[in-house]
Design a protein around this motif. Structure first.
Motif, PDB file in Angstrom:
ATOM      1  N   GLN A 146       2.673  41.201  18.845  1.00  0.00           N
ATOM      2  CA  GLN A 146       1.428  40.625  18.350  1.00  0.00           C
ATOM      3  C   GLN A 146       0.238  41.530  18.664  1.00  0.00           C
ATOM      4  O   GLN A 146      -0.656  41.712  17.832  1.00  0.00           O
ATOM      5  N   ARG A 147       0.231  42.096  19.847  1.00  0.00           N
ATOM      6  CA  ARG A 147      -0.876  42.987  20.218  1.00  0.00           C
ATOM      7  C   ARG A 147      -0.896  44.222  19.328  1.00  0.00           C
ATOM      8  O   ARG A 147      -1.954  44.659  18.856  1.00  0.00           O
ATOM      9  N   LEU A 148       0.314  44.791  19.054  1.00  0.00           N
ATOM     10  CA  LEU A 148       0.391  45.990  18.221  1.00  0.00           C
ATOM     11  C   LEU A 148      -0.017  45.688  16.787  1.00  0.00           C
ATOM     12  O   LEU A 148      -0.712  46.486  16.130  1.00  0.00           O
ATOM     13  N   GLN A 149       0.378  44.519  16.259  1.00  0.00           N
ATOM     14  CA  GLN A 149       0.002  44.148  14.899  1.00  0.00           C
ATOM     15  C   GLN A 149      -1.507  43.978  14.776  1.00  0.00           C
ATOM     16  O   GLN A 149      -2.128  44.406  13.786  1.00  0.00           O
ATOM     17  N   ALA A 150      -2.093  43.360  15.794  1.00  0.00           N
ATOM     18  CA  ALA A 150      -3.547  43.185  15.766  1.00  0.00           C
ATOM     19  C   ALA A 150      -4.274  44.534  15.844  1.00  0.00           C
ATOM     20  O   ALA A 150      -5.283  44.763  15.158  1.00  0.00           O
ATOM     21  N   LYS A 151      -3.755  45.420  16.668  1.00  0.00           N
ATOM     22  CA  LYS A 151      -4.353  46.747  16.798  1.00  0.00           C
ATOM     23  C   LYS A 151      -4.258  47.523  15.485  1.00  0.00           C
ATOM     24  O   LYS A 151      -5.216  48.179  15.052  1.00  0.00           O
ATOM     25  N   ASN A 152      -3.082  47.445  14.818  1.00  0.00           N
ATOM     26  CA  ASN A 152      -2.902  48.152  13.554  1.00  0.00           C
ATOM     27  C   ASN A 152      -3.809  47.573  12.464  1.00  0.00           C
ATOM     28  O   ASN A 152      -4.334  48.306  11.610  1.00  0.00           O
ATOM     29  N   ALA A 153      -3.994  46.241  12.485  1.00  0.00           N
ATOM     30  CA  ALA A 153      -4.873  45.615  11.484  1.00  0.00           C
ATOM     31  C   ALA A 153      -6.307  46.102  11.655  1.00  0.00           C
ATOM     32  O   ALA A 153      -7.011  46.393  10.672  1.00  0.00           O
ATOM     33  N   LEU A 154      -6.753  46.192  12.914  1.00  0.00           N
ATOM     34  CA  LEU A 154      -8.104  46.709  13.158  1.00  0.00           C
ATOM     35  C   LEU A 154      -8.212  48.167  12.735  1.00  0.00           C
ATOM     36  O   LEU A 154      -9.231  48.603  12.187  1.00  0.00           O
ATOM     37  N   ALA A 166      -2.026  57.943  11.229  1.00  0.00           N
ATOM     38  CA  ALA A 166      -1.137  57.794  12.389  1.00  0.00           C
ATOM     39  C   ALA A 166      -0.445  56.443  12.380  1.00  0.00           C
ATOM     40  O   ALA A 166       0.728  56.318  12.729  1.00  0.00           O
ATOM     41  N   ILE A 167      -1.170  55.385  11.966  1.00  0.00           N
ATOM     42  CA  ILE A 167      -0.574  54.044  11.908  1.00  0.00           C
ATOM     43  C   ILE A 167       0.550  54.000  10.889  1.00  0.00           C
ATOM     44  O   ILE A 167       1.632  53.451  11.133  1.00  0.00           O
ATOM     45  N   ARG A 168       0.314  54.604   9.693  1.00  0.00           N
ATOM     46  CA  ARG A 168       1.357  54.609   8.658  1.00  0.00           C
ATOM     47  C   ARG A 168       2.575  55.429   9.091  1.00  0.00           C
ATOM     48  O   ARG A 168       3.720  55.064   8.816  1.00  0.00           O
ATOM     49  N   ALA A 169       2.341  56.560   9.777  1.00  0.00           N
ATOM     50  CA  ALA A 169       3.461  57.377  10.261  1.00  0.00           C
ATOM     51  C   ALA A 169       4.284  56.623  11.286  1.00  0.00           C
ATOM     52  O   ALA A 169       5.524  56.699  11.309  1.00  0.00           O
ATOM     53  N   MET A 170       3.619  55.848  12.149  1.00  0.00           N
ATOM     54  CA  MET A 170       4.342  55.078  13.157  1.00  0.00           C
ATOM     55  C   MET A 170       5.166  53.981  12.504  1.00  0.00           C
ATOM     56  O   MET A 170       6.282  53.675  12.935  1.00  0.00           O
ATOM     57  N   GLU A 171       4.621  53.356  11.434  1.00  0.00           N
ATOM     58  CA  GLU A 171       5.361  52.330  10.722  1.00  0.00           C
ATOM     59  C   GLU A 171       6.603  52.914  10.049  1.00  0.00           C
ATOM     60  O   GLU A 171       7.654  52.280   9.999  1.00  0.00           O
TER      61      GLU A 171
END
Length: 393
Positions: A146-154, A166-171
């Motif tokens: 949940q914390r990671l999803q919230a961080k990625n949304a921000l 970087a977020i898309r590469a991690m996904e």
């Protein structure tokens, strides 16, 4: 003239007299639950919270009294549960020797009353009631997700281009563990198939022993002669092919020595004399001495001669079967040619076979200096080579 007199105060007049406290041990049996000490390392309970004490059966001491049984204290609120473990119970045999005693001091009589048994110490841990029935790993993983999803949304909403990339590469690099469940059995089967050809522990030990520069060892030997059986040093076919009729029929020591390829060493000459002191010399010992002479001569020639046919000419009178066996056991193929050579490893192997035969003829008590001098080596090197084969007796 007036005189004044002053009295000096003696040292120690201002010190108060010590007060002594009388210590009394109460040996009476308590009628109710005994008091306990509790420590709360993390969360302090409310001051009005009441704890209950529970006693457990002692399997090691079924007849133990209630006071001696393992026990714990427990209390709970709407949000937190407090549970303890008796730190003192059964810990004296594990290196814990600290114990506590709660006493009552009477100021009037200056008496300190102590119980006969130590006061148990309880270490109290807490647990959130709402998380009690959850798997700690699952709850932790869920919170992290949940914390990671919230961080990625921000990051997607307000981040820079670099942060969004970087977020898309991690996904993209994220591994779906559930999709790997069917691969586990396949990987295990592949590992088993790849390792099926590996040798067992016994086979690995046998391979290592075969590569050691010593004759095969009989680990069940009870006597020195059984440690290195003669058949393991000289193949039976080669031993049988040796002819000693000319040696047995010779009329003198000088004539006998002419049939030995290597006859200049003091050790061989002395041993030949010793064997023929008997009216009926043992044929086995004569053959062993002849084989030692052949092995000795082979060692000297093989460093210079690298062709089997030339070696056969130099060692005239030695059966071809013996020469072929010596080449196969104590030489290695030369690179870039069809010849052979005695490498340092093979030289050590040849010498250890030679030493094993010499020990057998010497009744396992060899004259080190004589044999070392004949081999043109120092006594220390001779002993070192013996230690490799564990043949020093």
């Amino acid at each position: 003239m007036s005189s004044s007199h002053s009295k000096k105060r003696k040292r120690g007049d201002d010190k108060e007299k010590p007060e002594y406290v009388k210590i009394v041990v109460d040996k009476s049996t308590p009628s109710g639950p005994a008091p306990v000490l509790a420590t709360f390392p993390s969360v302090d309970p409310p001051s009005d919270l009441k704890f209950n004490q529970y006693y457990l059966p002692d399997r090691r001491k079924p007849d133990a009294s209630v006071q001696d049984r393992p026990n714990f204290i427990f209390a709970e609120t709407d949000k937190v549960q407090f549970t303890s473990s008796n730190h003192d119970q059964g810990q004296t045999d594990k290196g814990y020797f600290s114990q506590y005693v709660v006493g009552v001091y009477n100021k009037r009589t200056k008496t300190l009353t102590l119980p006969s048994a130590p006061t148990p110490l309880h270490i109290v841990a807490h647990e959130v009631t709402a998380l009690k029935n959850l798997d700690p790993i699952q709850s932790r993983t869920s919170a992290e997700t949940q914390r990671l999803q919230a961080k990625n949304a921000l990051g997607e909403a307000f981040g820079t281009k670099k942060a969004k990339s970087a977020i898309r590469a991690m996904e993209r690099d994220k591994i779906d563990v559930s999709s790997m469940q069917g691969v586990a059995s396949h990987l295990q089967s592949s590992i088993e198939a790849a390792t099926s050809s590996l040798p067992t522990q016994e086979e690995a030990v046998a391979i290592a022993d075969s590569n050691r520069p010593i004759p095969p060892v009989n680990m069940d030997a009870k006597t020195p002669s059984e440690a290195y059986p003669l058949d393991s040093i000289i193949p039976p076919a080669e031993f049988k092919s040796l002819s000693i009729s000319n040696i047995l029929n010779a009329s003198s020591q000088e004539e006998r020595l002419t049939y030995f390829p290597m006859n200049r060493g003091e050790w061989i000459q002395t041993k030949l004399t010793s064997i023929f002191k008997s009216s009926k010399p043992r044929k086995t010992n004569v053959k062993i001495l002849l084989y030692i002479s052949i092995l000795w001569s082979f060692k000297l020639m093989a460093f210079k001669v690298h062709d089997k046919s030339i070696l056969q000419e130099r060692l005239s009178g030695v059966p071809y079967q013996v020469i072929d066996g010596l080449v196969s056991r104590f030489t290695e193929s030369r690179r870039g040619s069809s010849g052979f050579e005695v490498t340092p490893h093979m030289e050590i192997k040849l010498l250890n076979y030679l030493f094993a035969l010499c020990l057998r003829l010497d009744d396992f008590s060899t004259q080190i200096n004589t044999l070392a001098a004949d081999l043109h080596m120092s006594a220390s090197k001779y002993v070192h080579l013996h230690s490799i084969s564990s043949a020093v007796h």
